[in-house]
Design a protein around this motif. Structure first.
Motif, short mmCIF file in Angstrom:
data_model
loop_
_atom_site.label_atom_id
_atom_site.label_comp_id
_atom_site.label_asym_id
_atom_site.label_seq_id
_atom_site.Cartn_x
_atom_site.Cartn_y
_atom_site.Cartn_z
N MET A 1 42.03 41.71 36.73
CA MET A 1 40.68 41.16 36.62
C MET A 1 40.68 39.70 36.17
O MET A 1 39.76 38.96 36.51
CB MET A 1 39.85 41.99 35.64
N THR A 2 41.69 39.29 35.44
CA THR A 2 41.68 37.93 34.88
C THR A 2 42.61 36.96 35.60
O THR A 2 42.66 35.79 35.24
CB THR A 2 42.06 37.97 33.39
N ALA A 3 43.32 37.44 36.62
CA ALA A 3 44.25 36.57 37.35
C ALA A 3 43.61 36.03 38.62
O ALA A 3 42.89 36.75 39.33
CB ALA A 3 45.52 37.36 37.71
N ALA A 4 43.89 34.77 38.91
CA ALA A 4 43.43 34.20 40.17
C ALA A 4 44.10 34.98 41.30
O ALA A 4 45.26 35.35 41.22
CB ALA A 4 43.80 32.73 40.26
N ASN A 5 43.33 35.23 42.33
CA ASN A 5 43.80 36.06 43.44
C ASN A 5 43.57 35.30 44.74
O ASN A 5 42.46 34.86 45.01
CB ASN A 5 43.03 37.38 43.43
N GLN A 6 44.61 35.17 45.54
CA GLN A 6 44.51 34.41 46.79
C GLN A 6 43.99 35.24 47.95
O GLN A 6 43.63 34.71 48.99
CB GLN A 6 45.88 33.80 47.15
N ASN A 7 43.97 36.56 47.78
CA ASN A 7 43.51 37.44 48.86
C ASN A 7 42.00 37.40 49.00
O ASN A 7 41.28 37.02 48.09
CB ASN A 7 43.97 38.88 48.58
N SER A 8 41.53 37.84 50.17
CA SER A 8 40.11 37.99 50.40
C SER A 8 39.59 39.12 49.52
O SER A 8 40.28 40.12 49.34
CB SER A 8 39.89 38.33 51.88
N PRO A 9 38.47 39.01 48.94
CA PRO A 9 37.43 38.01 49.06
C PRO A 9 37.50 36.90 48.01
O PRO A 9 36.60 36.09 47.89
CB PRO A 9 36.16 38.82 48.84
N TYR A 10 38.59 36.87 47.24
CA TYR A 10 38.65 36.00 46.07
C TYR A 10 39.01 34.55 46.39
O TYR A 10 38.42 33.63 45.82
CB TYR A 10 39.63 36.57 45.03
N PHE A 11 40.00 34.35 47.25
CA PHE A 11 40.41 33.01 47.67
C PHE A 11 40.59 32.05 46.49
O PHE A 11 40.00 30.99 46.43
CB PHE A 11 39.43 32.44 48.70
N GLY A 12 41.41 32.50 45.54
CA GLY A 12 41.75 31.65 44.40
C GLY A 12 40.93 31.91 43.15
O GLY A 12 41.24 31.39 42.09
N ARG A 13 39.90 32.70 43.26
CA ARG A 13 39.09 33.03 42.08
C ARG A 13 39.60 34.33 41.46
O ARG A 13 40.38 35.06 42.05
CB ARG A 13 37.62 33.19 42.46
N ARG A 14 39.12 34.61 40.26
CA ARG A 14 39.47 35.85 39.57
C ARG A 14 38.45 36.93 39.93
O ARG A 14 37.26 36.63 40.07
CB ARG A 14 39.42 35.66 38.05
N PRO A 15 38.88 38.19 40.04
CA PRO A 15 37.89 39.25 40.23
C PRO A 15 36.84 39.25 39.12
O PRO A 15 35.66 39.52 39.38
CB PRO A 15 38.75 40.53 40.19
N LEU A 16 37.23 38.89 37.92
CA LEU A 16 36.30 38.82 36.81
C LEU A 16 35.17 37.82 37.09
O LEU A 16 34.02 38.05 36.70
CB LEU A 16 37.03 38.43 35.53
N ASP A 17 35.47 36.74 37.82
CA ASP A 17 34.43 35.78 38.17
C ASP A 17 33.33 36.42 39.02
O ASP A 17 32.17 36.06 38.92
CB ASP A 17 35.02 34.58 38.92
N PHE A 18 33.73 37.38 39.86
CA PHE A 18 32.75 38.09 40.68
C PHE A 18 31.86 38.96 39.80
O PHE A 18 30.65 39.03 40.01
CB PHE A 18 33.47 38.96 41.72
N VAL A 19 32.45 39.63 38.83
CA VAL A 19 31.68 40.48 37.92
C VAL A 19 30.70 39.63 37.13
O VAL A 19 29.55 40.02 36.92
CB VAL A 19 32.63 41.27 36.99
N LEU A 20 31.15 38.47 36.70
CA LEU A 20 30.31 37.61 35.86
C LEU A 20 29.07 37.08 36.59
O LEU A 20 28.12 36.64 35.93
CB LEU A 20 31.13 36.45 35.30
N THR A 21 29.05 37.13 37.91
CA THR A 21 27.85 36.69 38.64
C THR A 21 26.69 37.66 38.43
O THR A 21 25.55 37.28 38.64
CB THR A 21 28.10 36.58 40.16
N ALA A 22 27.00 38.89 38.06
CA ALA A 22 26.00 39.95 37.85
C ALA A 22 25.27 40.31 39.14
O ALA A 22 24.20 40.91 39.11
CB ALA A 22 24.99 39.55 36.77
N GLU A 23 25.85 39.99 40.28
CA GLU A 23 25.24 40.32 41.56
C GLU A 23 25.87 41.61 42.10
O GLU A 23 27.09 41.77 42.09
CB GLU A 23 25.45 39.19 42.55
N ILE A 24 25.03 42.49 42.59
CA ILE A 24 25.50 43.77 43.12
C ILE A 24 26.50 43.55 44.24
O ILE A 24 27.54 44.22 44.30
CB ILE A 24 24.31 44.63 43.60
N ASP A 25 26.23 42.62 45.14
CA ASP A 25 27.15 42.38 46.26
C ASP A 25 28.52 41.93 45.78
O ASP A 25 29.54 42.28 46.39
CB ASP A 25 26.57 41.34 47.22
N SER A 26 28.58 41.17 44.71
CA SER A 26 29.86 40.72 44.18
C SER A 26 30.64 41.89 43.58
O SER A 26 31.86 42.00 43.76
CB SER A 26 29.65 39.64 43.12
#
Length: 127
Positions: free
Chosen positions: A86-111
């Motif tokens: 969750m806290t590591a940058a990920n190069q795979n889709s859908p992250y493309f360099g972002r952390r999975p945690l960044d997706f959770v932090l958006t608070a958006e259902i789609d993320s």
């Protein structure tokens, strides 16, 4: 006297909320961000009192968080990897360099859905 179905539902909502709170705390998410993600008052996170029923959006959010946690436990045997993913940058889709945690932090259902789907792909060997 047995609890009514409404009382049981409230107990389940509260249990889900508390589980999501513990999971996000393990991921390093501060209470203020947790309350924003879950769309609840910050005091509700720490309350042991029964509260009103959660909204459909809140329940969906909790469901995704619980599913992400369960998938991480299934994919990674080492507890450090549950958090590390969750806290590591990920190069795979859908992250493309972002952390999975960044997706959770958006608070958006789609993320949240995207994180769940990526973990399903990982479980099925599609990465």
């Amino acid at each position: 006297m047995s609890p009514t179905s409404e009382e049981k539902a409230l107990q389940q909502h509260q249990a889900g909320l508390k589980a999501a709170h513990r999971i996000m705390a393990g991921w390093g998410i501060e209470d203020a961000d947790q309350s924003r993600i879950l769309d609840v008052d910050r005091n509700t996170l720490d309350s042991s009192e029964v509260f009103e029923a959660l909204t459909e959006r809140q329940l969906v959010t909790i469901s995704y968080l619980l599913n992400i946690h369960a998938s991480l436990r299934e994919v990674f045997q080492n507890p450090e990897n549950h958090l590390g993913f969750m806290t590591a940058a990920n190069q795979n889709s859908p992250y493309f360099g972002r952390r999975p945690l960044d997706f959770v932090l958006t608070a958006e259902i789609d993320s949240l859905k995207k994180v769940c789907e990526s973990l399903e792909q990982l479980k099925n060997g599609l990465w």
